[in-house]
Design a protein around this motif. Structure first.
Motif, PDB file in Angstrom:
ATOM      1  N   PRO A  31      -4.601  92.678  -0.627  1.00  0.00           N
ATOM      2  CA  PRO A  31      -5.288  93.228   0.458  1.00  0.00           C
ATOM      3  C   PRO A  31      -5.665  91.835   1.467  1.00  0.00           C
ATOM      4  O   PRO A  31      -5.947  90.797   0.572  1.00  0.00           O
ATOM      5  CB  PRO A  31      -6.603  93.739  -0.154  1.00  0.00           C
ATOM      6  N   ALA A  33      -8.281  90.729   4.338  1.00  0.00           N
ATOM      7  CA  ALA A  33      -9.227  91.199   4.971  1.00  0.00           C
ATOM      8  C   ALA A  33      -9.704  90.123   6.325  1.00  0.00           C
ATOM      9  O   ALA A  33      -8.771  90.090   7.093  1.00  0.00           O
ATOM     10  CB  ALA A  33     -10.492  91.478   4.185  1.00  0.00           C
ATOM     11  N   GLY A  34     -10.594  89.497   6.186  1.00  0.00           N
ATOM     12  CA  GLY A  34     -10.780  88.155   7.008  1.00  0.00           C
ATOM     13  C   GLY A  34      -9.885  87.087   6.946  1.00  0.00           C
ATOM     14  O   GLY A  34      -9.382  86.274   7.847  1.00  0.00           O
ATOM     15  N   GLY A  35      -9.134  87.171   5.752  1.00  0.00           N
ATOM     16  CA  GLY A  35      -8.050  86.020   5.550  1.00  0.00           C
ATOM     17  C   GLY A  35      -8.714  84.612   5.463  1.00  0.00           C
ATOM     18  O   GLY A  35      -7.772  83.650   5.285  1.00  0.00           O
ATOM     19  N   THR A  36      -9.966  84.416   5.379  1.00  0.00           N
ATOM     20  CA  THR A  36     -10.465  82.892   5.352  1.00  0.00           C
ATOM     21  C   THR A  36     -10.160  82.339   3.884  1.00  0.00           C
ATOM     22  O   THR A  36     -10.294  81.127   3.993  1.00  0.00           O
ATOM     23  CB  THR A  36     -12.197  82.913   5.745  1.00  0.00           C
ATOM     24  N   ASP A  37      -9.964  83.138   3.044  1.00  0.00           N
ATOM     25  CA  ASP A  37      -9.533  82.473   1.603  1.00  0.00           C
ATOM     26  C   ASP A  37      -8.275  82.697   1.371  1.00  0.00           C
ATOM     27  O   ASP A  37      -7.689  81.859   1.284  1.00  0.00           O
ATOM     28  CB  ASP A  37     -10.315  83.452   0.651  1.00  0.00           C
ATOM     29  N   LEU A  38      -7.486  83.978   1.773  1.00  0.00           N
ATOM     30  CA  LEU A  38      -6.197  84.220   1.252  1.00  0.00           C
ATOM     31  C   LEU A  38      -5.395  83.429   2.224  1.00  0.00           C
ATOM     32  O   LEU A  38      -4.385  82.720   1.442  1.00  0.00           O
ATOM     33  CB  LEU A  38      -6.159  85.808   1.429  1.00  0.00           C
ATOM     34  N   ARG A  41      -5.249  79.755   0.970  1.00  0.00           N
ATOM     35  CA  ARG A  41      -4.584  79.550  -0.229  1.00  0.00           C
ATOM     36  C   ARG A  41      -3.063  79.458   0.092  1.00  0.00           C
ATOM     37  O   ARG A  41      -2.358  78.746  -0.626  1.00  0.00           O
ATOM     38  CB  ARG A  41      -5.283  80.512  -1.205  1.00  0.00           C
ATOM     39  N   GLY A 103     -20.794  79.362   4.228  1.00  0.00           N
ATOM     40  CA  GLY A 103     -19.819  78.755   4.934  1.00  0.00           C
ATOM     41  C   GLY A 103     -20.613  78.341   6.331  1.00  0.00           C
ATOM     42  O   GLY A 103     -21.523  78.003   6.575  1.00  0.00           O
ATOM     43  N   THR A 112     -15.338  88.929   5.052  1.00  0.00           N
ATOM     44  CA  THR A 112     -16.166  90.142   4.677  1.00  0.00           C
ATOM     45  C   THR A 112     -16.569  90.135   3.564  1.00  0.00           C
ATOM     46  O   THR A 112     -16.417  89.273   2.600  1.00  0.00           O
ATOM     47  CB  THR A 112     -15.034  91.228   4.870  1.00  0.00           C
ATOM     48  N   ASN A 116     -15.088  88.451  -0.115  1.00  0.00           N
ATOM     49  CA  ASN A 116     -15.950  87.454  -0.666  1.00  0.00           C
ATOM     50  C   ASN A 116     -16.000  88.120  -2.295  1.00  0.00           C
ATOM     51  O   ASN A 116     -15.947  87.140  -3.236  1.00  0.00           O
ATOM     52  CB  ASN A 116     -17.520  87.549  -0.318  1.00  0.00           C
ATOM     53  N   ARG A 119     -12.485  88.259  -3.971  1.00  0.00           N
ATOM     54  CA  ARG A 119     -11.762  87.070  -4.358  1.00  0.00           C
ATOM     55  C   ARG A 119     -12.077  86.470  -5.586  1.00  0.00           C
ATOM     56  O   ARG A 119     -11.413  85.535  -6.541  1.00  0.00           O
ATOM     57  CB  ARG A 119     -12.244  86.137  -3.384  1.00  0.00           C
ATOM     58  N   ASP A 125     -21.056  83.343  -2.878  1.00  0.00           N
ATOM     59  CA  ASP A 125     -22.374  83.202  -2.450  1.00  0.00           C
ATOM     60  C   ASP A 125     -23.038  84.679  -2.291  1.00  0.00           C
ATOM     61  O   ASP A 125     -24.456  84.827  -2.463  1.00  0.00           O
ATOM     62  CB  ASP A 125     -22.523  82.531  -1.004  1.00  0.00           C
ATOM     63  N   ILE A 168     -11.383  97.722  -2.918  1.00  0.00           N
ATOM     64  CA  ILE A 168     -12.939  97.943  -2.751  1.00  0.00           C
ATOM     65  C   ILE A 168     -13.158  98.366  -1.558  1.00  0.00           C
ATOM     66  O   ILE A 168     -12.507  98.156  -0.581  1.00  0.00           O
ATOM     67  CB  ILE A 168     -13.779  96.296  -2.806  1.00  0.00           C
ATOM     68  N   LYS A 186     -29.011  77.662  -2.735  1.00  0.00           N
ATOM     69  CA  LYS A 186     -27.688  77.093  -3.304  1.00  0.00           C
ATOM     70  C   LYS A 186     -27.614  75.502  -2.758  1.00  0.00           C
ATOM     71  O   LYS A 186     -28.367  75.186  -2.095  1.00  0.00           O
ATOM     72  CB  LYS A 186     -26.276  77.804  -2.643  1.00  0.00           C
ATOM     73  N   ASP A 194     -18.776  74.168   2.833  1.00  0.00           N
ATOM     74  CA  ASP A 194     -18.571  73.881   1.317  1.00  0.00           C
ATOM     75  C   ASP A 194     -18.965  75.120   0.704  1.00  0.00           C
ATOM     76  O   ASP A 194     -20.028  75.723   0.941  1.00  0.00           O
ATOM     77  CB  ASP A 194     -18.826  72.515   0.776  1.00  0.00           C
TER      78      ASP A 194
HETATM   79  C1  LIG Z   1     -14.298  76.056   5.094  1.00  0.00           C
HETATM   80  C2  LIG Z   1     -14.421  77.518   4.138  1.00  0.00           C
HETATM   81  C3  LIG Z   1     -15.856  77.459   3.701  1.00  0.00           C
HETATM   82  C4  LIG Z   1     -16.265  78.412   2.998  1.00  0.00           C
HETATM   83  N1  LIG Z   1     -17.581  78.796   2.337  1.00  0.00           N
HETATM   84  C5  LIG Z   1     -17.923  79.612   1.570  1.00  0.00           C
HETATM   85  C6  LIG Z   1     -19.133  79.638   0.964  1.00  0.00           C
HETATM   86  O1  LIG Z   1     -19.870  78.790   1.232  1.00  0.00           O
HETATM   87  N2  LIG Z   1     -19.286  80.506   0.131  1.00  0.00           N
HETATM   88  C7  LIG Z   1     -18.572  81.407  -0.136  1.00  0.00           C
HETATM   89  O2  LIG Z   1     -18.959  82.399  -1.053  1.00  0.00           O
HETATM   90  N3  LIG Z   1     -17.269  81.531   0.080  1.00  0.00           N
HETATM   91  C8  LIG Z   1     -16.815  80.477   1.064  1.00  0.00           C
HETATM   92  N4  LIG Z   1     -15.777  80.638   1.606  1.00  0.00           N
HETATM   93  C9  LIG Z   1     -14.676  81.532   1.115  1.00  0.00           C
HETATM   94  C10 LIG Z   1     -14.487  82.846   2.076  1.00  0.00           C
HETATM   95  O3  LIG Z   1     -14.706  82.323   3.208  1.00  0.00           O
HETATM   96  C11 LIG Z   1     -15.143  83.874   1.521  1.00  0.00           C
HETATM   97  O4  LIG Z   1     -15.443  84.288   0.389  1.00  0.00           O
HETATM   98  C12 LIG Z   1     -15.110  85.278   2.438  1.00  0.00           C
HETATM   99  O5  LIG Z   1     -16.149  86.035   2.305  1.00  0.00           O
HETATM  100  C13 LIG Z   1     -13.803  85.839   2.114  1.00  0.00           C
HETATM  101  O6  LIG Z   1     -13.749  86.986   2.770  1.00  0.00           O
HETATM  102  P1  LIG Z   1     -12.408  87.472   3.644  1.00  0.00           P
HETATM  103  O7  LIG Z   1     -12.711  88.827   4.230  1.00  0.00           O
HETATM  104  O8  LIG Z   1     -11.947  86.512   4.489  1.00  0.00           O
HETATM  105  O9  LIG Z   1     -11.425  87.646   2.331  1.00  0.00           O
HETATM  106  P2  LIG Z   1      -9.635  87.389   2.412  1.00  0.00           P
HETATM  107  O10 LIG Z   1      -9.367  85.809   2.642  1.00  0.00           O
HETATM  108  O11 LIG Z   1      -9.152  88.340   3.352  1.00  0.00           O
HETATM  109  O12 LIG Z   1      -9.420  87.851   0.939  1.00  0.00           O
HETATM  110  C14 LIG Z   1     -10.093  87.201  -0.218  1.00  0.00           C
HETATM  111  C15 LIG Z   1      -9.447  87.726  -1.641  1.00  0.00           C
HETATM  112  O13 LIG Z   1     -10.181  89.053  -1.770  1.00  0.00           O
HETATM  113  C16 LIG Z   1      -9.238  89.899  -1.647  1.00  0.00           C
HETATM  114  N5  LIG Z   1      -9.807  91.083  -0.816  1.00  0.00           N
HETATM  115  C17 LIG Z   1     -10.108  91.061   0.323  1.00  0.00           C
HETATM  116  N6  LIG Z   1     -10.636  92.468   0.688  1.00  0.00           N
HETATM  117  C18 LIG Z   1     -10.357  93.080  -0.404  1.00  0.00           C
HETATM  118  C19 LIG Z   1     -10.865  94.468  -0.661  1.00  0.00           C
HETATM  119  N7  LIG Z   1     -11.522  95.134   0.055  1.00  0.00           N
HETATM  120  N8  LIG Z   1     -10.605  94.950  -2.044  1.00  0.00           N
HETATM  121  C20 LIG Z   1     -10.038  94.171  -2.925  1.00  0.00           C
HETATM  122  N9  LIG Z   1      -9.733  92.782  -2.684  1.00  0.00           N
HETATM  123  C21 LIG Z   1      -9.765  92.424  -1.462  1.00  0.00           C
HETATM  124  C22 LIG Z   1      -7.758  89.382  -1.021  1.00  0.00           C
HETATM  125  O14 LIG Z   1      -6.591  90.060  -1.527  1.00  0.00           O
HETATM  126  C23 LIG Z   1      -7.896  87.982  -1.560  1.00  0.00           C
HETATM  127  O15 LIG Z   1      -7.575  87.862  -2.805  1.00  0.00           O
HETATM  128  C24 LIG Z   1     -15.312  79.626   2.538  1.00  0.00           C
HETATM  129  C25 LIG Z   1     -13.853  79.335   3.058  1.00  0.00           C
HETATM  130  C26 LIG Z   1     -13.588  78.377   3.937  1.00  0.00           C
HETATM  131  C27 LIG Z   1     -12.151  78.162   4.340  1.00  0.00           C
END
Ligand SMILES: Cc1cc2nc3c(=O)[nH]c(=O)nc-3n(C[C@H](O)[C@H](O)[C@H](O)COP(=O)(O)OP(=O)(O)OC[C@H]3O[C@@H](n4cnc5c(N)ncnc54)[C@H](O)[C@@H]3O)c2cc1C
Length: 297
Positions: A31, A33-38, A41, A103, A112, A116, A119, A125, A168, A186, A194
């Motif tokens: 899946p 969502a926001g893509g900030t992690d996926l 990577r 972040g 999202t 969070n 992942r 957090d 989810i 934290k 970070d």
């Molecule tokens: C510079 C930077 C700083 C950051 N700092 C922090 C921080 O301080 N604390 C922290 O906790 N995180 C941090 N992150 C990590 C990330 O940004 C967060 O965890 C964010 O909430 C991920 O949400 P997303 O929607 O972007 O997830 P995505 O990147 O879209 O997905 C993340 C993972 O979750 C899965 N996923 C997404 N949505 C669902 C769903 N509905 N059901 C099942 N699986 C799903 C995806 O398949 C993937 O494996 C940071 C990232 C960056 C690049």
């Protein structure tokens, strides 16, 4: 930067369509969502999904609504929406606090809550606060719907109880009790950019005299293979009236109970030192809030 491997892209309009695609594409489908992690990577070459299932076109998954007995936050609600929500601030201020520490604003605007949690990062957090609030994760798959306690959702770094073809859809948190307070703190290396080096969430519900412990919750980030409820420390906290000494003893047991690794963010030794200090500070704040000295419930 490494070249991203080709993948199939899907943009379903409904949850049932999304879980259908996830089930059909199997373990290589993620899946999005926001893509900030996926996407980070994938760009680094750490992950090469066979398919991305963009959830952003699914309507109605970003709500933050009060339900009888609690609050339901849609999986697509951004961290920023949680941070700015007056509903969350009024009912579960600790979630606003945790969201505000995640972040930077740009990450919070895209990232999202579902991402969070999905992942399953040990450094999440949001997870510790959701654990101590006894949150439950709403899951939907081709077989139907189910709910899992947040503390039981994580199986290891990046591993969850989700089966292929499940996602989810929401996170539910029950109302905080009268006379309760919760806090999250934290420590990271770089403010705003970070993940946690160590994080602790604490929840306390107290009796009328402000010292009798009715309910407790303690959970840590970045100090175990997954966000972890520290149950032995909770027992110490629960074992008698709240005193300064009991807080100190609880913090000492938290430091004993965690199993931190050494990595680029810090050594296991340092993590153990700071997690005890954070636990003490978090509990002192939760106590103050629960006793009504600072805007708890
Ligand atoms: C510079 C930077 C700083 C950051 N700092 C922090 C921080 O301080 N604390 C922290 O906790 N995180 C941090 N992150 C990590 C990330 O940004 C967060 O965890 C964010 O909430 C991920 O949400 P997303 O929607 O972007 O997830 P995505 O990147 O879209 O997905 C993340 C993972 O979750 C899965 N996923 C997404 N949505 C669902 C769903 N509905 N059901 C099942 N699986 C799903 C995806 O398949 C993937 O494996 C940071 C990232 C960056 C690049």
């Amino acid at each position: 930067m490494k070249r991203i491997k080709p993948f199939t892209y899907f943009a379903p309009a409904t949850v049932s369509e999304a879980v259908g695609v996830l089930a059909k594409e199997g373990v290589g489908a993620y899946p999005l969502a926001g893509g900030t992690d996926l996407l980070v990577r994938m760009k680094r070459g750490d992950l090469a999904p066979g398919a991305l299932v963009n959830l952003k076109r699914i309507a109605g998954l970003d709500g933050i609504v009060k339900e009888s007995g609690g609050l339901r936050i849609g999986a697509l609600a951004t961290i920023r929406a949680v941070e700015l929500s007056s509903v969350v601030r009024a009912s579960h201020p600790v979630l606003v606090e945790a969201a505000g520490l995640l972040g930077s604003p740009s990450i919070r605007n895209l990232g999202t809550l579902g991402g969070n949690i999905g992942r399953a990062s040990p450094a999440s957090d949001m997870a510790p606060s959701l654990i101590v609030l006894r949150g439950r994760i709403g899951i939907e798959g081709v077989e139907g719907k189910r709910e899992v306690a947040v503390e039981e959702f994580f199986k290891g770094p990046g591993e969850t109880v989700l089966s292929s073809g499940e996602m989810i859809t929401s996170i539910y948190v029950p109302e905080m009790q009268e006379g309760s307070g919760a806090a999250y703190m934290k420590i990271g290396r770089l403010e705003g950019m970070d993940c946690a080096l160590a994080g602790v969430a604490g929840y306390l519900a107290l009796g009328a005299k402000g010292r009798e412990v009715r309910e407790v919750g303690l959970a840590v980030a970045a100090c175990a293979p997954m966000p972890l409820r520290v149950k032995r420390a909770e027992e110490v906290l629960r074992s008698g009236d709240l005193t300064e000494e009991r807080l100190q003893e609880t913090a000492r047991v938290v430091a004993e109970e965690v199993t931190p690794i050494s990595d680029m963010r810090g050594s296991g030794w340092y993590r153990r030192e700071v997690v005890g200090i954070l636990a003490y500070r978090v509990l002192a704040k939760a106590w103050q809030l629960a006793a009504g000295d600072g805007g708890g419930r």
